[in-house]
Scaffold this active site. Structure first.
Site, PDB file in Angstrom:
ATOM      1  CD  GLU A 304     -57.894  56.668 -44.556  1.00 53.16           C
ATOM      2  OE1 GLU A 304     -57.644  56.601 -45.768  1.00 53.16           O
ATOM      3  OE2 GLU A 304     -58.116  55.674 -43.842  1.00 53.16           O
ATOM      4  CG  ASP A 378     -60.521  50.666 -44.329  1.00 57.19           C
ATOM      5  OD1 ASP A 378     -61.077  50.597 -45.435  1.00 57.19           O
ATOM      6  OD2 ASP A 378     -59.360  51.083 -44.162  1.00 57.19           O
ATOM      7  CD  GLU A 406     -56.415  48.514 -47.439  1.00 55.00           C
ATOM      8  OE1 GLU A 406     -57.370  48.920 -48.123  1.00 55.00           O
ATOM      9  OE2 GLU A 406     -55.874  49.193 -46.554  1.00 55.00           O
TER      10      GLU A 406
HETATM   11  C1  GCU Z   1     -58.213  52.393 -46.468  1.00 53.25           C
HETATM   12  C2  GCU Z   1     -56.945  52.210 -47.235  1.00 53.25           C
HETATM   13  C3  GCU Z   1     -56.462  53.491 -47.846  1.00 53.25           C
HETATM   14  C4  GCU Z   1     -57.594  54.131 -48.648  1.00 53.25           C
HETATM   15  C5  GCU Z   1     -58.797  54.296 -47.768  1.00 53.25           C
HETATM   16  C6  GCU Z   1     -60.000  54.824 -48.500  1.00 53.25           C
HETATM   17  O1  GCU Z   1     -57.971  53.123 -45.310  1.00 53.25           O
HETATM   18  O2  GCU Z   1     -55.953  51.675 -46.402  1.00 53.25           O
HETATM   19  O3  GCU Z   1     -55.364  53.221 -48.652  1.00 53.25           O
HETATM   20  O4  GCU Z   1     -57.193  55.354 -49.146  1.00 53.25           O
HETATM   21  O5  GCU Z   1     -59.168  53.047 -47.244  1.00 53.25           O
HETATM   22  O6  GCU Z   1     -60.901  54.034 -48.753  1.00 53.25           O
HETATM   23  O7  GCU Z   1     -60.072  55.996 -48.794  1.00 53.25           O
END
Ligand code: GCU
Length: 713
Positions: A304, A378, A406
Site C-alpha cells: 500500500e 484484510d 474498520e
Molecule cells: C488496511 C487498512 C489500512 C492499513 C492496512 C494495514 O488496508 O485499510 O488503513 O494501513 O490495512 O494493515 O497496513
C-alpha cells in the site's frame, strides 16, 4: 524488606452510582452490592501484606488502594499499617515470601515462567506469588478479578503462565494525533506535551493493559513516519516507556523502511548496502540510549505504497534481517508484517502473502517474527484463517487481530470480537494432522517456535470511555485474555468482563452475554453473508458499497471480489479459478474445493455460484442471501430489545449510551440490507423472497448517500 499492611477503617456503604462515563473500564472496583458480600471480602482486604520494594511494588500498592476505595465506596484512602502479624493476604515474589510459606509452594513455583503467577489459599491465607515483578502485578490483578467477580477466595489454587510471549497492542496513531482506522477520538499520545507531561491517561492505559497481561505496545502507525526515529520524538517515546516500565510494558516503534533516505539523505535504503546497514545499527544504538529496554521494530514494507526491499529487488527476509541484526545486540526483535501485496502482481490479492513468504521459510534471523493478519484479505467480517498459519514451520509467526472495527461498522456497532477470534484461533491448519490449531501455531507448540507473539490493532482513543462504544472495551479486554492464553474460554472472559465493568447482577450478565453471543453472526448476516467480502464503501469502509468499482486499484474495489453478473456471483478460488485454495491443507482443499461441501459461511469466498442454485438449506442462492440480510436486521433489533430490558440494572449514563448506539446499529443494518439487496437484485433479477422487508428507498438513494469526514482515514 518493606512490609505494608493495608487496613480499612470505614463503614461500608452500599449504593449504586448512577453516573458512570466508563473511563474506569473493567477496573471499576464497584462497591459491594450488599453487606454480606462486603463483610466476606473485608477481612481479606483489611489485611493485605505486600512485601518488597520496586516501582512495580509501588504500582501494586496503589492498585490495591484504588480497589479498596472502590469496593467500600470510601471517601478517604485506607490507612497503612506496618504490622503484618494479622495479614490474610500475602503478596510477594519468590524471593520475598516468608521462609515458612515457601517450601510448600516450591514445586509450583518451579513451574512458573518469568511472567507467571500463583494464587493459592494456604493455611488460612491467600498467597500471591511470582518469580518476578511483572508476574506479581499480574497475580495481584488476578486476585482483584476474583473479588470483582465475587469468587470465593478459600478455593484459590491457580497457577498461570502466559502461553504467548509477546502480547502487544499496535496503535495506528499518527504523530499529528489522527488515528488511522481509529473511531474513538484522537490519539491518546499527546506528543506536543511529551516528554514533560505524563498524562494520567498514560498511567491508566498501562494499568488496564497490565490487568489483562499486555506486555508491549507499538505506539505509532504501521504507515510509518520516519520522524519518530529522530531525537525529538525518541525523547518523547522514552518518557512513555518510563511510564509503562513498572507495568511490565515495553515500547516498540514502527520503522519506515526508507528512513535512512528521509532522515539522512542516503541515496538508497537497499538492505544489502553496507552504508544502509550501518545507518540502522547506529540508529538502533541511539534508540537504546533513550529506551534501554526498547522492544524493537514493527515494519510494514512493500504494501500500500510503503517502501520496502522490493524497491531494490530484495526479499522480505533481506529487509527483516537487516533490522534484526541492528537490534540483536540489544536483545530487540523485529515484527515484520506479512501484509504484502501489490496491484501489479497479476494473481488474486489474497494469495500474494503466502506466495511471497512461504518460500522464505527458515530464511529469517532468530529475532524476527512474521506478523500475519487473521485472514488472507484484510480484517473482513468473516474470513477463513490465513493459510500462512501452519505453513511456516521454520519461521515464527505471530497473529495480528484488528480490535478497532474498520470493516465491522466502526465504533457504533456492538460486535463481540472474541467470537470471531475464537473461530480463527480454533481453526485447524492440519499442518501436523488433526488438532493443529492456529492457537497451537501461535503458542509455539506446533512448530516449537522460540519466539511467540500476538498483536491487536488498538481501538483506543481520546473518547472519555476510550473505545467509543462501551462494549468495545470488552474487545480490548478479551483480546488481552486471548493473548495470554489463546485457548481461553470466551464465555468466562465475557462474564468476567461484564461483572467487572457493569454489574454482578446475574440477570444482567446473562442477558448481556446473550447479546454478545449473537452479535457476531448478526453482523456477518447484515453485512457480508454467505461468504461475500470487501463490499464496503470506498476508502473509509463505513457502510455498504457493493457497487464500488474502477479507480486507482482494482484490488481495492468491491467488484474485484464479488464479480457479480446476471448469472452468478462469487470469487472462484478453486483450481479452476485463482487457486488460492491450494495454499490450504488437503483436508480443507477437499471440503472447500467443492461448493456442495463448503459451509455457506465461505461459499462465495471460494466459489462462483449461480443465483438459482439450490443450497443445503433448501433455498436458492438469491433467497439465502436475502433471508440472511433480513435475519441480520432482525438480529440487531433483537439485540436492541434485549438491551432495553436492562434499563435500571446498570447506571443510566452507560445504559443510554449503549441504547443510542444500538439504535444506530439497527438503522445501519437496514441500510446494509437494503443497499446490498437492491444492488445485487439488479443482477439476479429475482424478487425478494417472502419474509424480507421491502427496501426503504430506491437504489439511487443508496448510491448517492455520501457523508463527509467519516473518521479513521
Ligand atoms: C488496511 C487498512 C489500512 C492499513 C492496512 C494495514 O488496508 O485499510 O488503513 O494501513 O490495512 O494493515 O497496513
Amino acid at each position: 524488606m518493606r512490609k505494608i499492611l493495608l487496613t480499612i477503617f470505614c463503614v461500608i456503604q452500599v449504593q449504586i452510582s448512577w453516573a458512570n462515563d466508563g473511563y474506569k473500564l473493567w477496573l471499576q472496583y464497584l462497591p459491594f452490592e450488599n453487606k454480606a458480600v462486603a463483610e466476606y471480602y473485608r477481612d481479606y482486604l483489611e489485611n493485605i501484606v505486600l512485601i518488597g520494594n520496586s516501582p512495580t511494588h509501588s504500582v501494586i500498592q496503589k492498585e490495591l488502594e484504588i480497589a479498596i476505595e472502590g469496593f467500600f465506596d470510601m471517601k478517604n484512602k485506607p490507612g497503612i499499617n506496618l504490622n503484618p502479624s494479622t495479614a490474610l493476604v500475602w503478596i510477594g515474589t519468590e524471593k520475598e515470601l516468608s521462609k515458612d510459606i515457601l517450601p510448600e509452594l516450591q514445586s509450583q513455583i518451579n513451574q512458573l515462567g518469568d511472567e507467571g503467577y500463583i494464587l493459592k489459599y494456604l493455611h488460612g491465607k491467600v498467597i500471591v506469588t511470582a518469580k518476578g515483578n511483572a508476574g506479581l502485578l499480574y497475580g495481584t490483578f488476578a486476585l482483584l478479578k476474583q473479588i470483582q467477580t465475587r469468587e470465593k477466595l478459600e478455593n484459590l489454587d491457580i497457577l498461570e503462565n502466559p502461553k504467548i510471549q509477546l502480547r502487544l497492542l499496535n496503535h495506528w496513531d499518527n504523530l499529528n494525533r489522527t488515528v488511522e482506522r481509529g473511531y474513538s477520538g484522537f490519539s491518546i499520545w499527546n506528543w506536543h506535551r511529551l516528554p514533560h507531561h505524563i498524562d494520567q491517561q498514560y498511567i491508566d492505559y498501562a494499568r488496564a493493559n497490565a490487568s489483562i497481561g499486555i506486555n508491549g505496545t507499538s505506539i505509532t502507525n504501521v504507515n510509518a513516519n520516519a520522524l519518530v526515529l529522530t531525537p525529538e520524538y525518541l525523547e518523547k517515546a522514552a518518557a512513555l516507556a518510563d511510564a509503562f516500565r513498572p507495568y511490565g510494558i515495553k515500547v516498540y516503534l514502527t520503522a519506515r523502511f526508507n528512513a535512512p533516505m528521509m532522515l539522512d539523505n542516503l541515496s538508497t535504503a537497499d538492505p544489502l548496502n553496507p552504508e544502509v546497514q550501518d545507518w540502522w545499527k547506529k540508529k538502533t544504538a541511539e534508540i537504546y540510549s533513550y529506551i534501554p529496554d526498547f522492544g524493537g521494530f514493527l515494519v510494514k514494507a512493500d504494501s500500500e505504497g510503503q517502501p520496502g526491499p522490493h524497491n531494490y529487488g530484495r526479499t522480505q527476509a533481506d529487509g527483516a534481517n537487516m533490522l534484526a541484526d541492528a537490534v540483536k545486540p540489544f536483545g530487540g526483535i523485529v515484527m515484520w508484517r506479512a501484509f504484502v501485496y501489490n496491484e501489479k502482481t497479476p494473481t488474486d490479492r489474497i494469495r500474494q502473502a503466502y506466495d511471497e513468504f512461504k518460500p522464505l521459510d527458515g530464511k529469517f534471523r532468530d529475532n524476527v517474527i512474521v506478523q500475519v493478519k487473521n485472514g488472507p484479505l484484510d480484517f473482513q467480517p468473516r474470513e477463513p484463517f490465513h493459510p500462512l498459519f501452519g505453513a511456516m514451520s521454520e519461521t515464527p509467526l505471530m497473529m495480528e487481530f484488528q480490535i478497532t472495527k474498520e470493516y465491522l461498522g466502526q465504533e457504533t456497532h456492538w460486535v463481540n470480537l472474541a467470537t470471531m477470534w475464537q473461530e480463527i484461533l480454533q481453526s485447524d491448519t492440519y499442518a501436523k494432522g488433526k488438532g493443529s490449531t492456529v492457537s497451537k501455531v501461535l503458542d509455539g507448540s506446533l512448530h516449537e517456535y522460540k519466539l511467540t507473539g500476538i498483536a491487536g490493532v488498538s481501538n483506543i482513543g481520546t473518547d472519555r470511555n476510550w473505545t467509543g462504544h462501551h462494549t468495545a472495551q470488552g474487545d480490548w479486554y478479551s483480546y488481552g485474555k486471548l493473548a495470554w492464553n489463546p485457548d481461553s474460554d470466551i464465555q468466562k472472559i465475557g462474564q468476567d468482563w461484564l461483572k467487572m465493568t457493569f454489574s454482578t447482577d446475574s440477570d444482567f450478565v446473562k442477558t448481556a452475554q446473550g447479546i454478545m453471543n449473537q452479535s457476531y453472526e448478526t453482523l456477518v448476516n447484515y453485512m457480508t453473508p454467505v461468504g461475500l467480502h470487501h463490499i464496503m464503501a470506498r476508502s473509509h469502509h463505513w457502510g455498504p458499497g457493493p457497487w464500488v468499482t474502477g479507480g486507482e486499484r482494482d484490488d481495492w474495489t468491491a467488484t474485484y471480489y464479488h464479480k457479480v453478473t446476471k448469472e452468478a456471483i462469487g470469487f472462484d478460488r478453486t483450481e479452476n479459478g485463482s487457486n488460492a485454495l491450494a495454499q490450504y491443507a488437503p483436508e480443507w482443499k477437499a471440503m472447500w474445493g467443492n461448493p456442495e461441501t463448503t459451509p455457506l459461511e465461505y461459499l462465495l469466498w471460494f466459489h462462483r455460484v449461480e443465483w438459482d442454485k439450490k443450497l443445503s438449506t433448501g433455498n436458492s442462492l438469491w433467497d439465502e442471501i436475502a433471508l440472511r440480510y433480513q435475519k441480520g436486521v432482525e438480529g440487531a433489533r433483537w439485540m436492541q430489545s434485549e438491551w432495553t430490558k436492562m434499563n435500571g440494572k446498570i447506571d443510566e449514563e452507560r445504559f443510554s449510551h449503549i441504547s443510542s448506539f444500538l439504535a444506530i446499529q439497527v438503522k445501519e443494518a437496514e441500510w446494509w440490507r437494503d443497499a446490498c439487496l437492491l444492488y445485487f437484485g439488479q443482477f439476479s433479477g429475482i424478487p425478494l423472497p417472502a419474509g424480507v422487508e421491502a427496501p426503504k428507498h430506491d437504489l439511487n438513494y443508496y448510491l448517492n448517500f455520501k457523508r463527509n469526514f467519516v473518521p479513521g482515514i
